[in-house]
Design an enzyme around this catalytic site. Structure first.
Site, PDB file in Angstrom:
ATOM      1  N   LYS A 114       0.014   4.278  -0.498  1.00  0.00           N
ATOM      2  CA  LYS A 114      -0.693   5.469   0.012  1.00  0.00           C
ATOM      3  C   LYS A 114      -0.458   6.672  -0.921  1.00  0.00           C
ATOM      4  O   LYS A 114      -0.312   6.479  -2.126  1.00  0.00           O
ATOM      5  CB  LYS A 114      -0.267   5.754   1.465  1.00  0.00           C
ATOM      6  CG  LYS A 114      -0.375   4.489   2.331  1.00  0.00           C
ATOM      7  CD  LYS A 114      -0.225   4.726   3.806  1.00  0.00           C
ATOM      8  CE  LYS A 114      -0.355   3.398   4.540  1.00  0.00           C
ATOM      9  NZ  LYS A 114      -0.304   3.544   5.985  1.00  0.00           N
ATOM     10  N   SER A 162       2.896  -1.807  10.655  1.00  0.00           N
ATOM     11  CA  SER A 162       4.332  -1.837  10.943  1.00  0.00           C
ATOM     12  C   SER A 162       4.989  -3.185  10.643  1.00  0.00           C
ATOM     13  O   SER A 162       5.885  -3.624  11.374  1.00  0.00           O
ATOM     14  CB  SER A 162       4.608  -1.407  12.383  1.00  0.00           C
ATOM     15  OG  SER A 162       4.229  -0.055  12.562  1.00  0.00           O
ATOM     16  N   GLU A 195      -5.872  -4.640  10.870  1.00  0.00           N
ATOM     17  CA  GLU A 195      -4.890  -3.572  10.998  1.00  0.00           C
ATOM     18  C   GLU A 195      -5.200  -2.737  12.237  1.00  0.00           C
ATOM     19  O   GLU A 195      -6.002  -1.801  12.169  1.00  0.00           O
ATOM     20  CB  GLU A 195      -4.940  -2.669   9.756  1.00  0.00           C
ATOM     21  CG  GLU A 195      -4.532  -3.376   8.480  1.00  0.00           C
ATOM     22  CD  GLU A 195      -3.876  -2.398   7.515  1.00  0.00           C
ATOM     23  OE1 GLU A 195      -2.797  -2.706   7.020  1.00  0.00           O
ATOM     24  OE2 GLU A 195      -4.434  -1.309   7.294  1.00  0.00           O
ATOM     25  N   HIS A 239      -9.803   1.202   4.887  1.00  0.00           N
ATOM     26  CA  HIS A 239      -8.502   1.392   5.542  1.00  0.00           C
ATOM     27  C   HIS A 239      -8.670   2.394   6.693  1.00  0.00           C
ATOM     28  O   HIS A 239      -9.477   3.323   6.591  1.00  0.00           O
ATOM     29  CB  HIS A 239      -7.476   1.907   4.529  1.00  0.00           C
ATOM     30  CG  HIS A 239      -6.088   1.942   5.080  1.00  0.00           C
ATOM     31  ND1 HIS A 239      -5.651   2.968   5.887  1.00  0.00           N
ATOM     32  CD2 HIS A 239      -5.063   1.063   4.996  1.00  0.00           C
ATOM     33  CE1 HIS A 239      -4.404   2.720   6.255  1.00  0.00           C
ATOM     34  NE2 HIS A 239      -4.024   1.564   5.729  1.00  0.00           N
ATOM     35  N   ASN A 280       0.857  -1.187   0.000  1.00  0.00           N
ATOM     36  CA  ASN A 280       0.000   0.000   0.000  1.00  0.00           C
ATOM     37  C   ASN A 280       0.893   1.238   0.000  1.00  0.00           C
ATOM     38  O   ASN A 280       1.456   1.600   1.030  1.00  0.00           O
ATOM     39  CB  ASN A 280      -0.911  -0.035   1.243  1.00  0.00           C
ATOM     40  CG  ASN A 280      -1.806   1.181   1.334  1.00  0.00           C
ATOM     41  OD1 ASN A 280      -1.903   1.961   0.396  1.00  0.00           O
ATOM     42  ND2 ASN A 280      -2.471   1.340   2.470  1.00  0.00           N
ATOM     43  N   GLY A 301       1.953   2.585  10.732  1.00  0.00           N
ATOM     44  CA  GLY A 301       2.913   3.674  10.547  1.00  0.00           C
ATOM     45  C   GLY A 301       3.598   4.119  11.827  1.00  0.00           C
ATOM     46  O   GLY A 301       4.208   5.178  11.872  1.00  0.00           O
ATOM     47  N   GLU A 334      -7.041   4.880   7.613  1.00  0.00           N
ATOM     48  CA  GLU A 334      -6.877   6.296   7.253  1.00  0.00           C
ATOM     49  C   GLU A 334      -8.148   6.841   6.609  1.00  0.00           C
ATOM     50  O   GLU A 334      -8.492   8.007   6.777  1.00  0.00           O
ATOM     51  CB  GLU A 334      -5.645   6.458   6.336  1.00  0.00           C
ATOM     52  CG  GLU A 334      -4.358   6.328   7.146  1.00  0.00           C
ATOM     53  CD  GLU A 334      -3.193   5.689   6.423  1.00  0.00           C
ATOM     54  OE1 GLU A 334      -3.200   5.649   5.180  1.00  0.00           O
ATOM     55  OE2 GLU A 334      -2.271   5.203   7.105  1.00  0.00           O
TER      56      GLU A 334
END
Ligand code: PGA
Length: 254
Positions: free
Chosen positions: A11, A217, A172, A97, A9, A178, A99
């Site tokens: 992003k 991560s 996730e 996701h 991904n 991240g 985000e």
């Protein structure tokens, strides 16, 4: 040997030149290291066409879109439909996701509409679920995940059932994305087994066809111990997928 799926991904990172370079390096290294697992690249949507032209004829490297419109064609400025993504060479889509949920305020119901639209186009769907740090602290992880799964999938269960092998769940934990703070193998096994049980409550025995990935991560140091877990069918990799060498090392750790 399990048929792993490793997703990259990217992003909102890179540009045409850097992402083309990254793709060429991933292709070269994956053939050098004889990677057999399925690799899915998720570039920013504007570059899908370019990246697709680079991976053409590579059987184990496929293309996906990071987000999708909940609607089919129409007056929806700025959106990209599942039909358009397919047209650009995508067979995979990431939906929900963290985000999208937390920065752009996507609701479980919107996520359900996206799953529905993508399923209509016979896309492979990677549905992301996961709890925030405070939800984990309050011991709400399973409750949160149940709500995310049930709202997105239960009303669509009869339609999804026809293509269950095209559905993938990515666990996730938001606090692991991240941050360099991956979930422990115990936490991953616990939640993956719980997701498998929840999927079987929704779909019955056929739910075994649904792969469950871990994301948050994942790096070259922890990939092996995570991917070796019985309940893990692959990984959704963010930061570490922006470097071909690191990403292919993750892919070859199993
Ligand atoms: P990360 O991102 O690997 O950088 O934690 C994972 C993801 O957002 O899918």
């Amino acid at each position: 040997m399990k048929n792993y799926l490793i997703a990259a991904n990217w992003k909102q990172n890179g540009n045409l030149k850097s992402l083309s370079h990254l793709t060429r390096n991933i292709i070269a290294l994956s053939s050098k290291r004889k990677i057999r697992h399925k690799i899915i690249l998720f570039p920013p949507a504007i570059y899908l066409f370019n990246i697709d032209s680079l991976i053409k004829n590579k059987k184990n490297i496929l293309l996906g879109v990071q987000n999708i419109s909940p609607y089919n064609d129409g007056a929806f400025t700025g959106e990209v439909s599942s039909k358009m993504a397919k047209d650009s060479g995508c067979n995979y889509v990431i939906i929900g996701h963290s985000e999208r949920r937390h920065i752009f305020g996507e609701s479980d119901l919107e996520i359900q509409s996206k799953v529905s639209a993508s399923n209509d186009m016979k896309m492979n769907i990677i549905l992301c679920v996961g709890e925030t740090a405070s939800e984990r602290r309050k011991k709400m992880t399973k409750k949160v995940i149940t709500k995310q799964l049930r709202t997105a999938l239960f009303p669509l269960r009869n339609r999804l059932r026809k293509n269950l092998q095209k559905l993938v769940i990515a666990y996730e934990p938001v606090w692991a994305i991240g941050t360099g703070k991956n979930a422990t193998t115990e936490q991953i096994s616990d939640i993956h087994n719980y997701i498998a049980k929840s999927l079987s409550n929704i779909f019955g025995r056929n739910s075994l066809k649904i792969k469950i990935l871990y994301g948050g991560s994942v790096n070259t140091a922890n990939a092996k111990s995570i991917l070796e877990l019985d309940s893990v069918d692959g990984a959704l990799v963010g930061g570490a997928s922006l470097q071909a060498k690191k990403f292919i090392e993750i892919c070859s750790s199993i």
